[in-house]
Design a protein around this motif. Structure first.
Motif, PDB file in Angstrom:
ATOM      1  N   GLU A 113      11.037  77.374  41.527  1.00 55.52           N
ATOM      2  CA  GLU A 113      11.377  75.911  41.793  1.00 55.52           C
ATOM      3  C   GLU A 113      11.284  75.774  43.351  1.00 55.52           C
ATOM      4  OE1 GLU A 113      15.230  74.338  40.495  1.00 55.52           O
ATOM      5  OE2 GLU A 113      14.207  72.500  40.461  1.00 55.52           O
ATOM      6  N   GLN A 117       9.173  73.480  45.872  1.00 54.59           N
ATOM      7  CA  GLN A 117       9.962  72.278  46.645  1.00 54.59           C
ATOM      8  C   GLN A 117       9.515  72.305  48.127  1.00 54.59           C
ATOM      9  OE1 GLN A 117      13.938  73.475  45.345  1.00 54.59           O
ATOM     10  NE2 GLN A 117      14.229  71.466  44.126  1.00 54.59           N
ATOM     11  N   SER A 168       0.399  66.265  44.193  1.00 48.97           N
ATOM     12  CA  SER A 168       0.847  65.792  43.071  1.00 48.97           C
ATOM     13  C   SER A 168       0.871  66.848  41.742  1.00 48.97           C
ATOM     14  CB  SER A 168      -0.427  64.534  42.429  1.00 48.97           C
ATOM     15  OG  SER A 168      -1.562  64.900  42.223  1.00 48.97           O
ATOM     16  N   GLN A 171       3.861  68.727  42.183  1.00 48.05           N
ATOM     17  CA  GLN A 171       5.006  67.826  41.794  1.00 48.05           C
ATOM     18  C   GLN A 171       5.070  67.635  40.235  1.00 48.05           C
ATOM     19  OE1 GLN A 171       4.050  64.019  43.955  1.00 48.05           O
ATOM     20  NE2 GLN A 171       5.939  64.477  45.335  1.00 48.05           N
ATOM     21  N   LYS A 172       4.067  67.753  39.411  1.00 48.41           N
ATOM     22  CA  LYS A 172       4.080  67.739  38.150  1.00 48.41           C
ATOM     23  C   LYS A 172       4.633  69.100  37.594  1.00 48.41           C
ATOM     24  CE  LYS A 172      -0.119  65.638  37.140  1.00 48.41           C
ATOM     25  NZ  LYS A 172      -1.484  66.200  36.810  1.00 48.41           N
ATOM     26  N   GLU A 173       4.237  70.249  38.383  1.00 46.91           N
ATOM     27  CA  GLU A 173       4.854  71.588  37.988  1.00 46.91           C
ATOM     28  C   GLU A 173       6.456  71.751  38.025  1.00 46.91           C
ATOM     29  OE1 GLU A 173       2.508  74.767  39.477  1.00 46.91           O
ATOM     30  OE2 GLU A 173       3.743  76.184  38.622  1.00 46.91           O
ATOM     31  N   LYS A 175       8.330  69.042  38.226  1.00 45.04           N
ATOM     32  CA  LYS A 175       9.037  68.592  36.967  1.00 45.04           C
ATOM     33  C   LYS A 175       9.546  69.311  35.807  1.00 45.04           C
ATOM     34  CE  LYS A 175       8.401  63.544  37.257  1.00 45.04           C
ATOM     35  NZ  LYS A 175       7.397  62.620  37.070  1.00 45.04           N
ATOM     36  N   GLU A 176       8.311  70.014  35.373  1.00 45.46           N
ATOM     37  CA  GLU A 176       8.449  71.198  34.638  1.00 45.46           C
ATOM     38  C   GLU A 176       9.837  71.980  34.422  1.00 45.46           C
ATOM     39  OE1 GLU A 176       7.026  71.629  31.459  1.00 45.46           O
ATOM     40  OE2 GLU A 176       6.386  69.499  31.589  1.00 45.46           O
ATOM     41  N   GLY A 178      11.869  71.888  36.708  1.00 44.36           N
ATOM     42  CA  GLY A 178      13.463  71.122  36.614  1.00 44.36           C
ATOM     43  C   GLY A 178      14.039  70.878  35.333  1.00 44.36           C
ATOM     44  N   ARG A 179      13.116  70.761  34.755  1.00 50.34           N
ATOM     45  CA  ARG A 179      13.428  70.367  32.991  1.00 50.34           C
ATOM     46  C   ARG A 179      14.387  71.575  32.473  1.00 50.34           C
ATOM     47  NH1 ARG A 179       9.793  66.079  31.698  1.00 50.34           N
ATOM     48  NH2 ARG A 179       8.170  67.428  31.722  1.00 50.34           N
ATOM     49  N   GLU A 182      17.620  71.736  34.403  1.00 51.18           N
ATOM     50  CA  GLU A 182      18.395  70.699  33.738  1.00 51.18           C
ATOM     51  C   GLU A 182      19.046  71.182  32.495  1.00 51.18           C
ATOM     52  OE1 GLU A 182      19.767  66.406  34.146  1.00 51.18           O
ATOM     53  OE2 GLU A 182      18.517  67.974  35.540  1.00 51.18           O
ATOM     54  N   SER A 272      17.115  67.857  43.716  1.00 54.92           N
ATOM     55  CA  SER A 272      17.528  68.371  42.533  1.00 54.92           C
ATOM     56  C   SER A 272      18.475  69.706  42.652  1.00 54.92           C
ATOM     57  CB  SER A 272      15.935  68.576  41.771  1.00 54.92           C
ATOM     58  OG  SER A 272      15.132  69.462  42.509  1.00 54.92           O
TER      59      SER A 272
END
Ligand SMILES: Nc1nc2c(ncn2[C@@H]2O[C@H](COP(=O)(O)OP(=O)(O)OP(=O)(O)O)[C@@H](O)[C@H]2O)c(=O)[nH]1
Ligand SMILES: [Mg+2]
Length: 422
Positions: A113, A117, A168, A171-173, A175-176, A178-179, A182, A272
């Motif tokens: 991550e 970032q 882009s 950023q998609k990766e 998000k993954e 990050g989930r 989370e 995040s």
């Protein structure tokens, strides 16, 4: 080590230049550069085209040659045009403060991550500066898919589109990834344990305090985090469960340090990771009390907390490294505690303060826990203050003070009216 010539501009509004100068040197060192000299200029307004005055540009060129510097570092964010012009004039790679910080971050990033970032932040910063950055990039072997050969307009456009596409994708990766974090974070939230976050300027001693806390509470060696006399030693957030004593447990998180003029892209990119700070019940705001500029650093930290939307969270001010100062430690004064993480002086006092803060919002109540729910009783023994325990026919009847969250969680066991046999 690369030899860096540092350029520093003193604007009228700047109050503390000595600190800024030292910080620029420390940043260069953290980037494994050797500062060979520092050129300064007093200005009222920066030069639009070159940032510094044109006469100064000549001086920079001369000195860079004489001192055989590999690159020139400016202590501010340069506009794309300034960067381009300076690069052309000096004939050596020119870096600004933002690039320097980004470089340090990219070297330190360890988790997937953090790496993503930093990469996104780097590409976003680079995009408008593509032309000017050519030389600086080829210095690193051009690994980012940008070559400085045949830099025509067409090529530039192509590079630009490539980079936008890459951003882009990243950023998609992100998000993954990050989930996943989370989910972990949600689990921690659901556990209802008090969450304490270490926050402060870079190098204030946050990681040292985390390790000292682990040692103090006899936690495993292997759980330690990296502490080092270097800016941005920590980039990722680490959370550890601290068992202060059998009646008090909390989660402690260590995270990236703050710095003045932290690049905007970077703050956004790390938002995040810094979510952990936002979710904290209590903040330990660590200050390097020995640093002559601790007041400015404290201000920057408070501003960054405001930006993050975490300014409302209760805080304990930890004036750390007080072993190097002329004060008797430990000393507790209101919300402040003067201590030494390194020497472990003031740990008990700090834990007491954390406990006191934690109990501020406690509610008093009475519960009757069925014998079948022994785990609830054990949990409350750790998390709440139990004032009285009676074993009755219906279950364990307790008088306690606990967090609102725990009160809500176990609302079914709460007894509204005082029990006649108590
Ligand atoms: N004398 C003294 N030195 C300390 C104390 N606490 C930390 N240090 C030193 O300060 C330096 C930085 O400590 P870290 O714990 O890595 O600082 P940090 O706040 O985690 O820094 P970043 O992760 O880079 O933001 C190290 O060299 C520590 O040994 C203290 O109480 N007294
Ligand atoms: Mg650290």
């Amino acid at each position: 080590m690369e030899r860096a010539l540092l350029v520093f501009v003193h604007l009228e509004e700047d109050t503390d230049t000595e600190q800024a100068r030292e910080e620029l040197k420390a940043l260069a060192l953290a980037c494994e550069m050797e500062p060979v000299a520092l050129i300064e200029q007093n200005m009222q307004l920066v030069n639009k085209a070159f940032y510094i005055g044109t006469g100064k540009v000549e001086e920079v060129c001369r000195l860079a040659d004489t001192l055989d510097a590999d690159l020139v570092v400016f202590d501010d964010a340069l506009s794309p045009m300034q960067l381009r012009n300076l690069q052309k004039a000096v004939g050596k790679p020119v870096l600004d403060r933002t690039t320097l910080i980004l470089e340090i971050f990219s070297r330190r990033a360890k988790t997937r991550e953090a790496k993503l970032q930093v990469e996104v932040a780097r590409l976003q910063y680079m995009l408008p500066r593509l032309v000017g950055l050519h030389d600086a990039l080829s210095r690193q072997g051009g690994g980012s898919g940008v070559s400085n050969k045949g830099a025509g307009e067409k090529k530039l456009e192509l590079d630009r589109r490539k980079i936008e596409h890459r951003i882009s994708e990243l950023q998609k990766e992100l998000k993954e990834v990050g989930r996943e974090r989370e989910t972990q974070s949600k689990q921690r939230n659901a556990s209802g344990i008090l969450k304490v976050a270490l926050v402060g300027y870079t190098n204030a001693g946050k990681s040292t305090l985390m390790n000292r806390m682990l040692a103090h509470c006899e936690m495993a060696e292997g759980k330690k985090v990296l502490e080092k006399d270097m800016l941005f030693a920590t980039l990722e957030t680490t959370v550890r469960k601290i068992r202060a004593d059998k009646n008090f447990t909390f989660l402690l998180s260590d995270t990236v340090g703050f710095i003045s003029k932290l690049p905007h892209h970077l703050v956004k990119a790390f938002r995040s990771t810094l979510e952990e700070v936002k979710r904290a019940d209590l903040i330990l705001l660590v200050v390097d009390y020995h640093d002559p500029y601790y007041k400015e650093q404290l201000k920057v930290t408070q501003e960054t907390l405001r930006e993050l939307g975490a300014a409302h969270i209760p805080a304990i001010y930890v004036y750390n490294k007080a072993d190097l100062c002329d004060v008797r430690i430990p000393k507790v004064a209101g919300q402040r505690i003067y201590m030494s993480a390194k020497q472990g002086i003031g740990m008990e006092e700090l834990i007491e303060e954390i406990r006191r803060q934690a109990q501020k919002g406690y509610v008093s109540c009475r519960m009757c826990i069925p014998f079948a729910r022994g785990e609830v009783f054990s949990y409350l023994k750790e998390q709440a203050v139990i004032e009285r325990t009676d074993y009755t026919a219906e279950g364990i009847r307790i008088t306690l003070r606990c967090r609102q969250a725990d009160y809500d969680k176990y609302a079914e066991y709460v007894e509204k009216a005082p029990s006649p046999n108590l």
